[in-house]
Design a protein around this motif. Sequence first.
Motif, mmCIF file in Angstrom:
data_model
loop_
_atom_site.group_PDB
_atom_site.id
_atom_site.type_symbol
_atom_site.label_atom_id
_atom_site.label_comp_id
_atom_site.label_asym_id
_atom_site.label_seq_id
_atom_site.Cartn_x
_atom_site.Cartn_y
_atom_site.Cartn_z
ATOM 1 N N HIS A 5 1.143 -1.106 -5.310
ATOM 2 C CA HIS A 5 1.553 -1.897 -4.140
ATOM 3 C C HIS A 5 2.896 -2.546 -4.407
ATOM 4 O O HIS A 5 3.062 -3.288 -5.367
ATOM 5 C CB HIS A 5 0.507 -2.971 -3.832
ATOM 6 C CG HIS A 5 0.862 -3.767 -2.628
ATOM 7 N ND1 HIS A 5 1.121 -3.176 -1.413
ATOM 8 C CD2 HIS A 5 1.018 -5.105 -2.458
ATOM 9 C CE1 HIS A 5 1.410 -4.114 -0.530
ATOM 10 N NE2 HIS A 5 1.370 -5.276 -1.135
ATOM 11 N N SER A 28 -3.343 0.330 0.023
ATOM 12 C CA SER A 28 -2.991 0.220 1.439
ATOM 13 C C SER A 28 -2.319 1.477 1.974
ATOM 14 O O SER A 28 -1.851 1.485 3.098
ATOM 15 C CB SER A 28 -2.064 -0.983 1.640
ATOM 16 O OG SER A 28 -0.863 -0.793 0.901
ATOM 17 N N LYS A 87 -0.608 -7.485 3.827
ATOM 18 C CA LYS A 87 -0.574 -6.489 2.768
ATOM 19 C C LYS A 87 0.140 -7.013 1.521
ATOM 20 O O LYS A 87 -0.079 -6.523 0.413
ATOM 21 C CB LYS A 87 0.120 -5.219 3.262
ATOM 22 C CG LYS A 87 -0.709 -4.410 4.242
ATOM 23 C CD LYS A 87 0.072 -3.207 4.751
ATOM 24 C CE LYS A 87 -0.743 -2.418 5.761
ATOM 25 N NZ LYS A 87 0.025 -1.273 6.313
#
Length: 571
Positions: free
Chosen positions: A31, A116, A203
């Motif tokens: 991420h 994600s 996120k």
Amino acid sequence: MGLQRLTRFGRRVATLSRPRQHKQPVAPQPHRPFAASAGSGAVPTLAAPTAVAGTAAHNNTGRHPSTGRNKMAFSLLAAASWTLGRRGAATATTQPAASAATASTTTAPDYTPIASTEPETLMDFELEAMVKTKSEVFTARKTRYCQAQTVSYSNTDPIMFVAGDGAYMIDEHGDRYLDTRNNVAHVGHANQQVAAAVSRQIKALNTNSRYLHPNQDMLSRELLSLFPEGLDTVFFVNSGTEATDLAIALSRAHTKSRNMICVDHAYHGHSIAVFAISPYKYEKAKMYEPWVQKVPCPNTYSGQFRGSNAADQYVATVEAACDKALQNGGLGGFIVESGLAVGGAVVLPDRYLERCYAAVRAAGGVCIADEVQVGFGRVGTHWWNFEQQGVVPDIVTVGKPFGNGMPIAAVVCKKAVAQSFTDRGVEYFNTYGGNPVACAAGLSVIEILKKNDLRQHALDTGSYMLERFQKLVDRHPLLGEVRGTGFFMGLEFVVDRETREPATREVSYIISRLRSEFKILTSIDGPGNNVIIVKPPMCFNKSNVDTFVDAVDHVLSTLGPIPEDIGNTPT
């Protein structure tokens, strides 16, 4: 989730749109919330923001063209089918066989959140939600909820909404309802710019407000820039109730008095302290507090005082309440909605706040403006309705439309009031108030309002709507008065224009027909439940106005006898 139920959902909505094509899933990547390149680990590409009213991309139907008819439901359906297939394949090909050693261990495996980069992988509850029927949901609502929690249109047929699009809400069948009443979706239902900003932030990070974050800094700057000089300190909270509760605490800290003055028929929230200054609620429950005084609602059309000197009489009641408070330990504060929504979209008489504020301050109290319903440019002429009265309060509460549906609200006050609160020596901490995600929503709303000049849009379109409704007053005796400014308006219906007896049953029937025949959502308020309150999303346009006014005109022209069993339509 069975394929049969998914098939049922597909049949329910198949006439509306095609499911979009989906890319094959990619392997999870680390991420990187601030990555800008298109390579591995970059932030997923987002669709271009949808424009709101006043821009070229917004058509004359009050919807965002790029969203399509119930596009969200179909993308979910397509994703659900894809997910079920993917899960089946994964179960067949990737699950290792259990060994004796594996079976004997008692240590749970480490939990690793799903990356994600698989946005179309739905969770089980999302799949279930897509096939829930209205009957199932309504039955659960009646059996698992306290029945004090009402459902709109429950006296006829409640509506289950699954999507939104600008000035419209969409039910599980794909039917579109024009929304004239929900001021929560301030810049339009399912606004894609707000949704994208919230999605990007959640996120990256969402946490409590003890830590520094750029969003909090920027939102405080942008919010305060909308206020007149002197209102320079902000507290972020989660709801209008919380904001008003804090405003009461601030007034007590600054004045050292608990005594409050409120206005009849007002509603400020549901906490214990806020309930106590909300006559709309406490009068029904017969729960009175000795530290609260109630003054009449300054409705010059159908209120206690009417005529040319009505304003003087309403102000005199506030002055008398101030005198009484001084005889009983002093005055803490006077709270009033700048536009009394639940009271019936009451427009304050000229100089009402100026004169009341003078009396309150002379008695040592603070002046609190509740802008939860009417703030953020809704009235068109100003950002805040109190500005129409030419005053600057000591404390202002804002909420409802602030996050376009995300839970964020605020208290804005003068620095001296905040300092008195600090001087108590007690820390104030609000876990979620002003969290990064909620702040992203608030920043999005303010930016959209400014860039699209939606305040001016509310003024122009609201003036057009007011003019059209005024013509109906001349044609339909039942419509006694139309009042308001911008996108805050009230249509008061009366049985007799001389006595101004409220047309309660008639209005209940009118809004039921608006819903059933024209798919238009409306709201009833006022002490006689005879005022249709108009407070639509700020993307409401002249085409929406024409649809609304023409529908009201038709219903009034064909009203006929009111059914005996109509009852009161909860909205």
